[in-house]
Design a protein around this motif. Structure first.
Motif, short mmCIF file in Angstrom:
data_model
loop_
_atom_site.label_atom_id
_atom_site.label_comp_id
_atom_site.label_asym_id
_atom_site.label_seq_id
_atom_site.Cartn_x
_atom_site.Cartn_y
_atom_site.Cartn_z
N PRO A 1 0.86 -1.02 -0.13
CA PRO A 1 -0.10 -0.07 -0.15
C PRO A 1 0.89 1.17 -0.14
O PRO A 1 0.28 2.46 -0.09
N HIS A 2 2.15 1.18 0.10
CA HIS A 2 3.19 2.28 0.05
C HIS A 2 3.81 2.77 -1.33
O HIS A 2 4.68 3.36 -1.05
N SER A 3 3.22 2.22 -2.30
CA SER A 3 3.80 2.42 -3.50
C SER A 3 3.83 3.94 -3.88
O SER A 3 4.70 4.31 -4.82
N ASP A 4 3.01 4.69 -3.34
CA ASP A 4 2.89 6.10 -3.72
C ASP A 4 4.00 6.94 -3.26
O ASP A 4 4.26 8.18 -3.33
N LEU A 5 4.84 6.26 -2.16
CA LEU A 5 6.15 7.35 -1.47
C LEU A 5 7.17 7.20 -2.65
O LEU A 5 7.99 7.92 -2.50
N PHE A 6 7.09 6.37 -3.76
CA PHE A 6 8.23 6.58 -4.78
C PHE A 6 7.45 7.12 -6.03
O PHE A 6 6.71 6.27 -6.71
N PRO A 7 7.82 8.29 -6.48
CA PRO A 7 7.20 8.84 -7.54
C PRO A 7 7.69 8.09 -8.99
O PRO A 7 8.71 7.45 -8.72
N LEU A 8 6.90 8.18 -10.02
CA LEU A 8 6.89 7.49 -11.15
C LEU A 8 7.99 8.39 -12.09
O LEU A 8 7.54 9.16 -12.92
N ASP A 9 9.30 8.66 -11.62
CA ASP A 9 10.26 9.13 -12.42
C ASP A 9 11.44 8.40 -12.22
O ASP A 9 11.82 7.35 -11.54
N ASN A 10 12.69 8.81 -13.03
CA ASN A 10 13.93 8.10 -12.84
C ASN A 10 14.83 8.71 -11.86
O ASN A 10 16.08 8.41 -12.21
N GLY A 11 14.54 9.43 -11.01
CA GLY A 11 15.27 9.89 -9.76
C GLY A 11 15.83 8.73 -9.00
O GLY A 11 15.25 7.67 -9.06
N THR A 12 17.01 8.91 -8.60
CA THR A 12 17.57 7.93 -7.70
C THR A 12 16.72 7.90 -6.53
O THR A 12 16.31 8.58 -5.91
#
Length: 543
Positions: A323-334
């Protein structure tokens, strides 16, 4: 010839005693020492007695907790995620330097029978002493905030978010009070409890280490080959952060007090020498264990998450049903991780068991370091202020000082966005480091305090260089942090505070140089003696 003369030696000794004022205040009986652990009477001058080593085992492991607090764990995981295995040698070097500094702290407590705060109370003028106490209290508050917040994050992870951050803080406050009174049931039982917490950390973080199945050759290369090929400014800053997280100012005060819990006849040179030997051995073992646990954390995140992007982690978390996938934005940032996100990504990649085991390890780290932090606060306040309060009043007051700002942070800050606060607290503690390192080198170099156990020339020069390097590294860390804030008024405020800060550090350093000069040139510092000269026996001087 003049320098070697007795006249010059006497003059320098007198100058040193004039600079470092003494008073007749007796050391205060502290919370931790309602009883003392007896040491077996064996002749071990030419061998090592396991019975004696066991009797001296305890203070070093309590001290090593500071190397395993949530602030250190977060520094470890960020080091692995940002630089892979490249900075393991920095962790190794910082731990070795920490061991040498802890050796000085233990020697001061064993030889003088007083801990560092008590010696500061006797030796410094009133105004510098109060300023020094305030600086150390700031370091303790900063460390305590990290530790309590770490516990609160662990409760949040274990409850799947049902226990909010402020709720975890309140639970930590209550159970810390309960655990702190364990020493009423026996000092060794308290030390055994800390041993259990360290064992829990070793098992939980060791489990993550085995689960990842990392490349051992890369780990050994990163540990023993000092290099950072192609390191970015972010990675170099992380290297500085490792040093700042490992070497903590309040831990020097703590260790110098903990060694007083063993029965050592300070009038017997042989017993004092033996105690120094066994405490150093115990500290070496304890810090080796803490180093292995830190390596577990660095290695896990270096192998599994180095050069991972937010998009990759987001995809894996989605597939695992987290349920925590929204913590990581959909970009190619490190990938950016902290203690909370670290547990989440472990759960995404290696299953829910990895997340809960990680949370148990963080809880053990936070709970144990919170308790030792509270002891540090008590020793510092009792030593600097010569307090004679009841035990409960001392615990309540020292606990309240650190808990109040922590509760405010927990109420108004989101559990997902605590990395900025952790960086600020690391900077705060880095700035307080000279206020432990300079006094410990000063006092362990004074023959009037340490007699034949005063630092030798090599240790004075080496200790001075180490302290200079560590303080310079941490000041660099502070400058890097301030320049990222991009606020003119903060630059002005930082400049004004820096002037006052460097003035006080320079004052302490000047007194340290005088002490080193006295100990180097005073003929009495090279004179053998069968009894340890105690500070209480020295003549009293007025300024």
């Amino acid at each position: 010839a003049f320098i070697q003369s007795d006249v010059c030696g006497t003059a320098l000794r007198t100058l040193g005693q004039l600079v470092f004022l003494q008073n007749n205040n007796e050391p205060v009986a502290t919370t931790y020492f309602d009883q003392r652990v007896p040491v077996p009477d064996e002749d071990t001058e030419k061998r090592i007695s396991l019975r004696k080593l066991w009797a001296f085992t305890g203070p070093g492991f309590l001290m090593s907790i500071a190397y395993l607090d949530p602030g250190n764990i977060e520094s470890d995981l960020q080091s692995g995620a940002k630089a892979g295995f490249k900075l393991l040698w920095v962790l190794l070097g910082a731990t070795v330097i920490g061991l040498l500094l802890q050796r000085l702290a233990a020697r001061l407590g064993v030889v003088t029978g007083m801990h560092l705060a008590e010696v500061c109370n006797r030796q410094y003028h009133t105004v510098p002493r109060i300023i020094l106490w305030l600086m150390v209290e700031l370091a303790i508050i900063g460390s305590d905030m990290q530790e309590v917040i770490g516990c609160a994050i662990a409760f949040n992870l274990l409850s799947s978010g049902r226990i909010p951050l402020w709720g975890g803080v309140l639970i930590t406050i209550i159970d810390t009070f309960v655990f702190l009174f364990l020493d009423k049931y026996g000092l060794r039982k308290l030390e055994a409890f800390f041993g259990v917490l360290i064992t829990i950390m070793a098992i939980t973080f060791g489990y993550e280490y085995v689960t990842v199945a990392l490349d051992q050759a890369q780990l050994l290369k990163g540990m023993f080959v000092p290099y950072c090929e192609g390191c970015s400014p972010v990675q170099l800053t992380q290297a500085v952060g490792i040093v700042g997280a490992v070497i903590m100012p309040h831990n020097i005060y703590l260790h110098s007090a903990l060694v007083k819990s063993r029965e050592v006849d300070r009038s017997n040179k042989k017993e004092v020498k033996e105690a120094n030997k066994y405490f150093f051995m115990e500290s070496t073992i304890a810090l080796f264990v803490s180093f292995l646990i830190n390596v577990f954390v660095v290695a896990v995140f270096a192998e599994a998450f180095y050069q991972k992007t937010n998009a990759e982690v987001h995809s894996v978390c989605n597939e695992s049903g987290s349920p925590h996938s929204d913590l990581f934005p959909l970009d190619n940032g490190t990938l950016e991780v902290d203690i909370y996100k670290g547990g989440v990504v472990l759960g995404c990649f290696f299953g829910p068991a990895a997340l809960y085991i990680w949370a148990v390890g963080i809880l053990a780290a936070g709970q144990s370091s919170t308790m030792t932090g509270t002891y540090s606060g008590q020793f510092v306040m009792e030593g600097f202020l010569n307090l004679r309060w009841s035990r409960f009043a001392r615990v309540l007051f020292t606990r309240s000082i650190a808990i109040t700002p922590t509760l405010l942070v927990a109420v108004f800050q989101d559990v997902h966005h605590l990395t900025g606060m952790n960086d600020f607290l690391n900077v705060l503690q880095s700035m307080q480091l000279p206020f432990a390192l300079i006094p410990i080198l000063t006092f362990t170099s004074l023959p009037s305090l340490m007699n034949e156990f005063a630092n030798g020339l090599v240790y004075k020069i080496g200790g001075g260089l180490v302290i200079l390097i560590v303080c310079a590294i941490n000041m660099y860390f502070v400058v890097i942090y301030v320049t990222t804030l991009n606020a003119v008024w903060l630059y002005v405020l930082a400049a004004l505070l820096s002037i006052a800060y460097l003035t006080f550090v320079g004052y302490l350093a000047w007194l340290c140089l005088i002490a080193l000069g006295v100990s180097c040139l005073d003929p009495s510092s090279r004179r053998g003696n069968d009894t340890t000269i105690l500070i209480e026996q020295q003549p009293e001087f007025d300024s």
